[in-house]
Scaffold this active site. Structure first.
Site, short mmCIF file in Angstrom:
data_model
loop_
_atom_site.label_atom_id
_atom_site.label_comp_id
_atom_site.label_asym_id
_atom_site.label_seq_id
_atom_site.Cartn_x
_atom_site.Cartn_y
_atom_site.Cartn_z
N ASP A 1 0.83 -1.20 0.00
CA ASP A 1 0.00 0.00 0.00
C ASP A 1 0.86 1.25 0.00
O ASP A 1 1.99 1.23 -0.48
CB ASP A 1 -0.97 -0.03 1.20
N HIS B 1 -4.04 6.07 2.88
CA HIS B 1 -4.64 4.82 2.39
C HIS B 1 -4.05 3.59 3.07
O HIS B 1 -4.77 2.70 3.54
CB HIS B 1 -4.46 4.75 0.87
N SER C 1 -11.12 -1.06 -1.63
CA SER C 1 -9.88 -0.95 -0.86
C SER C 1 -10.13 -1.21 0.61
O SER C 1 -9.27 -1.72 1.33
CB SER C 1 -9.28 0.46 -1.00
#
Length: 763
Positions: A148, A219, A538
């Site tokens: 990520d 994220h 996600s």
């Protein structure tokens, strides 16, 4: 004459300089597959061979006059596990020369990858007393590698209170870098690395804002703590979703592999991260990224994850956020888990109160402080006159969305410009996530609730209302439902395997967030929080990764395919109203398996699935052969020259079935039969007798032989055949039902999805 010579010289120089820069600009990153058996014995290792191979290539035209060769720095990565080969920056001439080198197999151009961007543990039935959490010891010592955007190590969700020493099998490390050092890891966050050589090779002049594992966009921090965050008390998003946040596997370990950058994200870096994760000894890989519409032998992520499966590492991936259209998912790879996104029974909103007793609720995530006093409220229909809206001033303005393309966006913009006290938007638009975190007070109402408000305004001479924000609403029905943005199957790369596999919570998920990365705007200013609410596959993917870690902890001997099977065959197909799970992208019609896969994940049931559909590397090779891949294409994926294609088959031993009835040239009323063979393994303790039942499917006849399976002991295997008979050209786009094996004691219900479709994959 001299002037003419001067012009000619100028023209020649201009063309030469232009040609020089064009040549340089044509250099691109490539992932190069090599045949290791061709490596001369004189080389000590693969990397030295790769460097020598590149150095032996002739220079391109732009450097020919200097008789230069390609320097070793051209090698971006030398891969150990994910492929036999390397990545390099090459011009077209250099690539053509490389193709003639001994050992060259193939190459693919580097590609950008797509990023698919609390209460969820309760919604999934996880609790401290019974089921998957205590049986797996909360995922203790299972290592989840997250590919990520990095990590914020100071987050409370990475505290290691009460955690034991790092498992001795761990070979990874914490890498130093900008504003990050090895001391920032602990017994929870046990590894952090970063990969950006591919990104830099694409643009050697690029400036990396944070050259370290530290997260700069949030994220990676969000996904990793969703999977395995530890207990963080008093978590909330400005008062929304208050409580103790925790991941799916709160005692699992986290290793972050930063390969997604604000400056870009490339496959060369992603597969380098996977390569390192394999070397480090992770048990689960979680990656909320993918590449669209590539064959398996062209997809670097698919090839890299095959190497992970060979090492018995479970891989969880996101389906993508391109729904609700069909054939939009990525990661439709048969050896990984492909995760779609669903909603939960929790919503965030506000209550609009009007009159003496009237009130309606609507979604919003407005983070500011709003007066509890009553305001005058007016109805301005389409709210399309900003000058009139400005004249209204500090009143609550109600707008009716006409339902045209981008009309809600126009209404929202107009109220923002007019700076009224608040906006109330009556709309049937289901894509509200981009609006609810708006910079001004706003609430969104369904038409029936909006009608109540409009009727009140029109029937009163001095209508007034108040709005109470920051409300967390529980018990929302129906839920779960498939999120409209969640990408749908069938799989482009492997249509014979039904994808996606499963849905998990992905809508408005609360998880940790870097405190220096803005979460939204309030008026004109950025605001910050230690936790954030995000939506997307996600967010769904790490839920599945965490639950897989629980199963790995409870059943360390299970293969990745067995874990995937357990998750799929025990999933739920019924929502909290007792009806079939609905699809928000299909006007709340029952969700097709092309949207939700087998159903909604149920961790506690998956702990004891009864039977599993297992698959080996040899099974995947047979599938690749069945796809009519060449020996070279199969070798790219398997890294082996000894692939046996004597039993090619598209019929993988998968816990679902998909049959295509799409012959447009078929004779009227003609029928055909699609056959499948499956092997199931008894993972229950003791002997069991299972009986098969099939739900009726419109226009389709399904038979199972035999319809009874008797198991005398654990790990015993049994075979059965399933036949789907239907018209050569199916009338409906999708028809579906279920095969269910239930044991005579009623202890295990093993359900597999059956899909018949007239859809055709366009390639």
């Amino acid at each position: 004459m001299a002037a003419d010579h001067t012009k000619l010289l100028y023209l020649c120089l201009s063309l030469s300089i232009s040609f020089f820069f064009i040549e340089l600009a044509q250099a691109e990153n490539y992932i190069v597959h090599m045949d290791i058996s061709a490596m001369p014995k004189a080389f000590s290792g693969q990397q030295s061979w790769y460097i020598a191979t590149l150095a032996s290539l002739p220079a391109n035209n732009s450097r020919a006059s200097r008789n230069t060769t390609i320097p070793s720095a051209k090698v971006i990565y030398s891969y150990k596990h994910v492929i036999q080969g390397f990545s390099a920056s090459l011009t077209p001439e250099e690539l053509e020369a490389l193709k003639k080198s001994p050992g060259y197999v193939s190459s693919v151009r580097d590609r950008t990858v797509k990023v698919d961007t609390t209460h969820s543990f309760k919604f999934l039935g996880l609790n401290s007393d019974t089921g998957a959490w205590p049986v797996s010891n909360f995922g203790k010592d299972v290592i989840i590698g997250v590919i990520d955007s990095g990590v914020w190590p100071e987050s409370e969700s990475f505290n290691d209170d009460g955690m034991t020493d790092v498992p001795s099998k761990w070979k990874g490390e914490c890498e130093d870098g900008t504003k990050f050092n090895s001391s920032m890891c602990n017994k929870k966050l046990i590894g952090a690395r970063f990969f950006n050589e591919g990104l830099i090779a694409q643009d050697p002049n690029i400036t990396i804002s944070m050259n370290s594992p530290r997260d700069t966009n949030g994220h990676g921090t969000h996904t990793s703590t969703t999977a395995a965050g530890t207990y963080a008390q008093d978590a909330s998003y400005f008062g929304y979703a208050m409580g103790t946040a925790r991941g799916m596997a709160p005692r699992a370990r986290v290793a972050m592999y930063k390969a997604l950058w604000e400056e870009g994200a490339y496959a060369t870096d992603v597969i380098a991260a996977i390569d390192q994760a394999i070397s480090d000894g992770v048990d689960v890989i979680s990656m909320s990224v993918g590449i669209d519409e590539l064959e398996l032998y062209e997809d670097p992520v698919a090839i890299a994850t095959f190497a992970a499966i060979e090492k018995n590492i479970f891989v969880s991936t996101s389906a993508g956020n391109e729904g609700p259209s069909l054939e939009t998912l990525h990661n439709g790879t048969p050896w990984v888990l492909t995760v779609a996104a669903g909603t939960m029974d929790r919503d965030f909103g506000a209550t609009l109160r009007f009159g003496s007793k009237g009130s309606v609720n609507g979604p919003t995530l407005y983070v500011g402080n709003f007066s509890s006093s009553q305001f005058p409220i007016v109805f301005m229909d389409a709210c399309d006159d900003t000058s009139e809206l400005r004249k209204i001033g500090q009143k609550i303005v109600v707008c009716q969305d006409p339902g045209k393309e981008d009309s809600l966006n126009d209404l929202f913009y107009n109220i923002g410009v007019a700076k009224n006290a608040a906006g109330v938007f009556i709309t049937n638009n289901s894509h509200l996530n981009i609006f609810i975190q708006g910079p001004f007070p706003a609430i969104f109402l369904e038409q029936k609730d909006g009608n109540l408000v409009v009727d009140y305004i029109k029937s009163n001479t001095d209508p007034k209302a108040s709005i109470e924000f920051k409300r967390t609403l529980m018990g929302i029905k129906p839920s779960p439902a498939v999120a409209s943005y969640s990408s749908r199957g069938p799989s482009y790369s492997c249509p014979s395997v039904l994808k996606p596999d499963i849905i998990t919570p992905g809508d408005l998920i609360l998880a940790a967030w870097p405190p220096n990365v803005g979460v939204t705007r309030l008026n004109e200013d950025l605001v910050f929080s230690n936790f954030n609410l995000l939506s997307g596959t996600s967010m769904a993917c790490p839920h599945a990764s965490g639950v897989a870690a629980l199963l790995k902890g409870a059943h360390p001997d299970w293969s990745p395919a067995a874990i995937r099977s357990a998750l799929m065959t025990t999933s739920d197909t019924i929502d909290n109203t007792g009806s079939a799970i609905k699809d928000l992208g299909a006007n709340l019609q029952p969700a097709s398996p092309l949207a939700m896969g087998a159903g909604h994940i149920n961790p506690n049931k998956a702990l004891d699935p009864g039977l599993v559909y297992d698959a080996t590397v040899e099974d995947y090779v047979n599938l690749l052969c069945g796809l009519n891949f060449t020996a070279e294409q199969i070798k790219i994926i398997t890294k082996s020259s000894s692939n046996n294609c004597s039993n090619p088959s598209l019929d993988l031993n998968y816990p679902s079935f998909i049959a295509y009835f799409n012959d447009a040239n078929a004779k009227l009323n003609s029928k055909t039969v699609k056959g499948f063979q499956r092997t199931v393994t008894n993972v229950g303790e003791g002997s069991f007798t299972y009986k098969a039942t099939v739900t009726p499917i419109k226009g389709i006849k399904v038979t199972v032989e035999p319809d009874t399976l008797v198991f005398k002991e654990k790990n015993e295997k049994k075979n059965f055949k399933l036949s789907i008979e239907g018209p050569t050209q199916l009338d409906d786009a999708v028809s579906f039902g279920y095969l269910t094996w239930e044991d005579s004691e009623g202890k295990h219900v093993v359900r597999s999805t059956i899909v018949a479709t007239s859809y055709s994959i366009q390639k």
